[in-house]
Scaffold this motif. Structure first.
Motif, PDB file in Angstrom:
ATOM      1  N   ILE A 165     -44.088 -61.706 -76.860  1.00  0.00           N
ATOM      2  CA  ILE A 165     -45.437 -61.269 -77.235  1.00  0.00           C
ATOM      3  C   ILE A 165     -45.343 -60.273 -78.389  1.00  0.00           C
ATOM      4  CG2 ILE A 165     -47.464 -59.995 -76.435  1.00  0.00           C
ATOM      5  CD1 ILE A 165     -46.997 -61.182 -73.703  1.00  0.00           C
ATOM      6  N   LYS A 166     -46.120 -60.534 -79.446  1.00  0.00           N
ATOM      7  CA  LYS A 166     -46.151 -59.606 -80.585  1.00  0.00           C
ATOM      8  C   LYS A 166     -47.062 -58.431 -80.239  1.00  0.00           C
ATOM      9  CE  LYS A 166     -45.546 -63.119 -84.181  1.00  0.00           C
ATOM     10  NZ  LYS A 166     -46.175 -64.354 -83.665  1.00  0.00           N
ATOM     11  N   THR A 167     -46.577 -57.216 -80.516  1.00  0.00           N
ATOM     12  CA  THR A 167     -47.358 -56.008 -80.239  1.00  0.00           C
ATOM     13  C   THR A 167     -48.078 -55.577 -81.510  1.00  0.00           C
ATOM     14  OG1 THR A 167     -45.662 -55.348 -78.666  1.00  0.00           O
ATOM     15  CG2 THR A 167     -47.205 -53.642 -79.359  1.00  0.00           C
ATOM     16  N   PRO A 168     -49.404 -55.436 -81.461  1.00  0.00           N
ATOM     17  CA  PRO A 168     -50.114 -54.980 -82.663  1.00  0.00           C
ATOM     18  C   PRO A 168     -49.863 -53.493 -82.916  1.00  0.00           C
ATOM     19  CG  PRO A 168     -51.635 -55.179 -80.816  1.00  0.00           C
ATOM     20  CD  PRO A 168     -50.304 -55.662 -80.320  1.00  0.00           C
ATOM     21  N   ALA A 169     -50.023 -53.075 -84.158  1.00  0.00           N
ATOM     22  CA  ALA A 169     -49.922 -51.645 -84.472  1.00  0.00           C
ATOM     23  C   ALA A 169     -51.091 -50.918 -83.801  1.00  0.00           C
ATOM     24  CB  ALA A 169     -49.982 -51.455 -85.978  1.00  0.00           C
ATOM     25  N   GLU A 170     -50.878 -49.667 -83.452  1.00  0.00           N
ATOM     26  CA  GLU A 170     -51.947 -48.844 -82.852  1.00  0.00           C
ATOM     27  C   GLU A 170     -53.149 -48.807 -83.803  1.00  0.00           C
ATOM     28  OE1 GLU A 170     -52.351 -46.350 -80.129  1.00  0.00           O
ATOM     29  OE2 GLU A 170     -50.971 -47.746 -79.142  1.00  0.00           O
ATOM     30  N   ARG A 171     -54.343 -48.887 -83.240  1.00  0.00           N
ATOM     31  CA  ARG A 171     -55.555 -48.826 -84.058  1.00  0.00           C
ATOM     32  C   ARG A 171     -56.512 -47.772 -83.527  1.00  0.00           C
ATOM     33  NH1 ARG A 171     -57.639 -54.333 -86.701  1.00  0.00           N
ATOM     34  NH2 ARG A 171     -55.667 -55.079 -87.538  1.00  0.00           N
ATOM     35  N   ASP A 172     -57.401 -47.351 -84.414  1.00  0.00           N
ATOM     36  CA  ASP A 172     -58.422 -46.382 -84.034  1.00  0.00           C
ATOM     37  C   ASP A 172     -59.593 -47.142 -83.399  1.00  0.00           C
ATOM     38  OD1 ASP A 172     -60.242 -44.338 -83.820  1.00  0.00           O
ATOM     39  OD2 ASP A 172     -60.725 -44.258 -85.958  1.00  0.00           O
ATOM     40  N   HIS A 173     -59.815 -46.911 -82.121  1.00  0.00           N
ATOM     41  CA  HIS A 173     -60.962 -47.535 -81.450  1.00  0.00           C
ATOM     42  C   HIS A 173     -62.003 -46.442 -81.198  1.00  0.00           C
ATOM     43  CE1 HIS A 173     -57.592 -50.369 -80.134  1.00  0.00           C
ATOM     44  NE2 HIS A 173     -58.329 -51.044 -81.000  1.00  0.00           N
ATOM     45  N   TYR A 174     -62.645 -46.023 -82.263  1.00  0.00           N
ATOM     46  CA  TYR A 174     -63.535 -44.858 -82.249  1.00  0.00           C
ATOM     47  C   TYR A 174     -64.736 -45.080 -81.319  1.00  0.00           C
ATOM     48  CZ  TYR A 174     -66.648 -41.225 -84.063  1.00  0.00           C
ATOM     49  OH  TYR A 174     -67.495 -40.145 -84.181  1.00  0.00           O
ATOM     50  N   LEU A 175     -64.877 -44.167 -80.345  1.00  0.00           N
ATOM     51  CA  LEU A 175     -65.978 -44.224 -79.373  1.00  0.00           C
ATOM     52  C   LEU A 175     -66.143 -45.614 -78.751  1.00  0.00           C
ATOM     53  CD1 LEU A 175     -68.816 -42.071 -81.060  1.00  0.00           C
ATOM     54  CD2 LEU A 175     -67.162 -41.356 -79.341  1.00  0.00           C
ATOM     55  N   ALA A 176     -65.014 -46.201 -78.340  1.00  0.00           N
ATOM     56  CA  ALA A 176     -65.066 -47.540 -77.738  1.00  0.00           C
ATOM     57  C   ALA A 176     -65.922 -47.529 -76.477  1.00  0.00           C
ATOM     58  CB  ALA A 176     -63.655 -48.011 -77.403  1.00  0.00           C
ATOM     59  N   ASP A 177     -66.811 -48.521 -76.390  1.00  0.00           N
ATOM     60  CA  ASP A 177     -67.652 -48.678 -75.204  1.00  0.00           C
ATOM     61  C   ASP A 177     -67.870 -50.177 -75.018  1.00  0.00           C
ATOM     62  OD1 ASP A 177     -69.380 -48.370 -73.085  1.00  0.00           O
ATOM     63  OD2 ASP A 177     -71.118 -47.924 -74.345  1.00  0.00           O
ATOM     64  N   GLY A 178     -67.187 -50.751 -74.035  1.00  0.00           N
ATOM     65  CA  GLY A 178     -67.263 -52.204 -73.863  1.00  0.00           C
ATOM     66  C   GLY A 178     -66.683 -52.896 -75.085  1.00  0.00           C
ATOM     67  N   SER A 179     -67.466 -53.821 -75.680  1.00  0.00           N
ATOM     68  CA  SER A 179     -66.976 -54.517 -76.880  1.00  0.00           C
ATOM     69  C   SER A 179     -67.585 -53.908 -78.147  1.00  0.00           C
ATOM     70  CB  SER A 179     -67.286 -56.016 -76.789  1.00  0.00           C
ATOM     71  OG  SER A 179     -68.679 -56.235 -76.854  1.00  0.00           O
TER      72      SER A 179
END
Length: 216
Positions: free
Chosen positions: A41-55
């Motif tokens: 499995i390829k691991t994606p680079a860390e990303r900014d999920h700013y104020l993630a809420d659901g999708s």
């Protein structure tokens, strides 16, 4: 006699052919259900999920809303995720200008729907975006149940909860509904973006966001 020997040989050949055919069928049925090992499995680079809420990401009170209709099996969607989404998030979402929602529009293949259902099961544990990143990072392989479960493991989900959600088809209807909602708006290709109610493609997305911001 010679004829009997020939008949016996023909029969043995047919038994051999039938055996090989049975083994191939067994392999086709069994292989998609074998566990997938983490190193595949390829691991994606860390990303900014700013104020993630659901999708969704970003401030729900942002002046501009962007909804992306996307299929996990669509190469243009994968390319947008790879090259444009990080810039969209850093320039507009994490600065409070855009509220961004991802809606799976699963029409390319049955595994588009399966992947979307799995992402929604990850959403139950607050990890929709991490899961969505893993799916796109592994674009090009078949999104089989074992792969989707292996991704859940990599994302760090509680596997009992994930499996009961995923195996129980919890989000099957929602994924179908997402597709119908997109089609009812006349959307027939992915990725399509809706910016404050106006549809556009990835090439014109930034211009339309800028226009919407100037009108606010």
């Amino acid at each position: 006699s010679k004829r009997h020997a020939q008949q016996r040989q023909t029969r043995l050949i047919w038994i051999g052919v039938a055996t090989i055919a049975a083994l191939i069928v067994a392999a086709i049925l069994i292989l998609p259900n074998l566990p997938v090992s983490a190193e595949n499995i390829k691991t994606p680079a860390e990303r900014d999920h700013y104020l993630a809420d659901g999708s969704s990401l970003g401030d729900p009170n942002a002046p501009v809303t962007v909804v992306e209709y996307s299929d996990f099996n669509c190469i243009h969607c994968r390319n947008f995720w790879d090259s444009s989404e990080p810039g969209l998030i850093s320039t507009y979402v994490s600065t409070g200008k855009v509220h961004f929602t991802y809606v799976p529009m699963s029409f390319i293949s049955p595994t588009s729907s399966t992947a979307a259902e799995a992402a929604y099961c990850a959403m139950d544990q607050g990890k929709f975006w991490e899961y969505h990143d893993y799916i796109f990072a592994n674009y090009g392989v078949e999104y089989t149940s074992p792969l989707l479960k292996a991704i859940a493991q990599e994302v760090g989900l509680d596997m009992d909860s994930f499996n009961s959600c995923f195996n129980g088809d919890k989000y099957k209807l929602k994924v179908q509904q997402d597709l119908q909602d997109a089609q009812s708006q006349g959307i027939n290709s992915t990725p399509t973006f809706v910016v404050n109610g106006e549809q556009t493609d990835s090439g014109n997305l930034t211009a339309l966001i800028e226009k919407a911001l100037s009108e606010n």
